[in-house]
Design an enzyme around this catalytic site. Structure first.
Site, mmCIF file in Angstrom:
data_model
loop_
_atom_site.group_PDB
_atom_site.id
_atom_site.type_symbol
_atom_site.label_atom_id
_atom_site.label_comp_id
_atom_site.label_asym_id
_atom_site.label_seq_id
_atom_site.Cartn_x
_atom_site.Cartn_y
_atom_site.Cartn_z
ATOM 1 N N LYS A 1 0.815 -1.229 0.000
ATOM 2 C CA LYS A 1 0.000 0.000 0.000
ATOM 3 C C LYS A 1 0.847 1.277 0.000
ATOM 4 O O LYS A 1 0.483 2.256 -0.638
ATOM 5 C CB LYS A 1 -0.941 0.013 1.214
ATOM 6 C CG LYS A 1 -2.040 -1.037 1.118
ATOM 7 C CD LYS A 1 -2.980 -0.922 2.299
ATOM 8 C CE LYS A 1 -3.981 -2.062 2.315
ATOM 9 N NZ LYS A 1 -4.940 -1.966 3.395
ATOM 10 N N ASP B 1 -9.997 2.389 2.730
ATOM 11 C CA ASP B 1 -10.088 1.609 3.976
ATOM 12 C C ASP B 1 -10.857 2.356 5.071
ATOM 13 O O ASP B 1 -11.714 1.778 5.754
ATOM 14 C CB ASP B 1 -8.692 1.267 4.510
ATOM 15 C CG ASP B 1 -8.063 0.090 3.766
ATOM 16 O OD1 ASP B 1 -8.811 -0.683 3.149
ATOM 17 O OD2 ASP B 1 -6.826 -0.036 3.817
#
Ligand code: NAP
Length: 284
Positions: free
Chosen positions: A68, A105
């Protein structure tokens, strides 16, 4: 890649990823024709793999552990929430061929907590355990809900203090070690550590969860995580894992790519039924 629009999740390891199933279910539900694959990509091959994927006509990527931060650095442009979290879980190619990086997220967690489970953050005393990448992604959206109190506790205390200092412009947040939590009580405890991945539990006092409090583990598995089990022992009103967050962050990515918002509850139900089956029949 002729015909179907192609998407993928890159990660390492990636074998157990539920993302292909989730996106296929979204696509069937919204009558979209897509192909979504899971690809195991080591960090050192990340850049070349992303370039190859998009140059062959790929439309969008998800990136998961440990990629990420690399995806954040790789993206040509990033959204504000990606900038704040310094991590990107969704890449999409724009009409001008630039690659946009976003992080879905945090909004996935907020949707699961507030919409799917009806948990109010506004009046809550909230404790977040951990100060890693996932914590960074959820801090701003939680602070934007103006909780009554927000404490960040981490094994390495300095990381919690540094993160709290970085996000204090969004609201009151305090960094802490675990020992300093003694005597305090919280309405919502969010486990953003990776302890559950080793079936471990952060060191928590037995009386730290307020009456009718809620426990939420960002981690998930086919069986209840160590933290979910702890929440049940503490008589939490709800003790939840991160499967709902996973589906919600995926729905947000799907929306970015396809401009259609899928319904998430039917997909959560399918995944829950599948893991009950795995846990009961296969004993995993
Ligand atoms: P990370 O950056 O590696 O951070 C790990 C954190 O956990 C650190 O704060 C570390 O403390 C702490 N930690 C690890 N083992 C511990 C233990 N035994 N006791 C106490 N603290 C411990 O990981 P991450 O990317 O933030 O991911 C955290 C979790 O979130 C993972 O379980 C991941 O699967 C989950 N996640 C779920 C979703 C979802 O969609 N549901 C999305 C993102 C992440 P130190 O700083 O002291 O090392």
């Amino acid at each position: 890649m002729v015909g179907k629009d192609c998407y993928a999740v890159f990660g390492y390891p990636i074998k157990h990823s539920k993302s292909p199933r989730i996106h296929q279910l979204f696509a069937e539900q919204t009558q979209q024709v897509i192909e979504y694959t899971a690809q195991e990509i080591p960090a050192e091959r990340f850049g070349e793999s992303v370039k190859a994927f998009f140059s062959q006509g790929g439309k969008g990527l998800n990136c998961t552990l440990p990629l990420k931060e690399l995806a954040w650095a790789f993206a040509d442009i990033t959204t504000k929430r990606a900038e704040l979290s310094k991590a990107v879980n969704t890449l999409l190619i724009q009409d001008d061929d630039r690659i946009l990086g976003d992080n879905t997220d945090g909004c996935g967690l907020i949707t699961d907590l507030t919409i799917n489970h009806g948990i109010s953050l506004e009046a809550s005393r909230i404790l977040i355990l951990g100060a890693g990448g996932a914590c960074r992604g959820i801090l701003a959206p939680i602070l934007e809900r103006s909780p009554r109190q927000l404490i960040l506790a981490n094994r390495t205390r300095q990381k919690a203090s540094d993160l709290a200092a970085e996000f204090c412009l969004f609201g009151d947040v305090e960094g802490s070690g675990f020992a300093e939590l003694k005597g305090q009580q919280f309405d919502l405890i969010i486990n953003a550590t990776s302890a559950s991945l080793n079936d471990e539990l952060p060191p928590l006092e037995d009386d730290i969860l307020a009456k009718d409090g809620v426990c939420y583990d960002l981690a998930y598995g086919n069986r209840p995580t160590a933290f979910v089990r702890w929440g049940v022992e503490q008589k939490a009103k709800k003790s939840l894992d991160g499967l709902g967050m996973l589906v919600e962050q995926a729905a947000e990515a799907f929306f970015l790519w396809r401009k259609i918002r899928p319904q998430t509850q039917p997909v959560i139900d399918v995944l829950n039924a599948a893991r009950r089956f795995v846990s009961e029949v296969k004993g995993e």
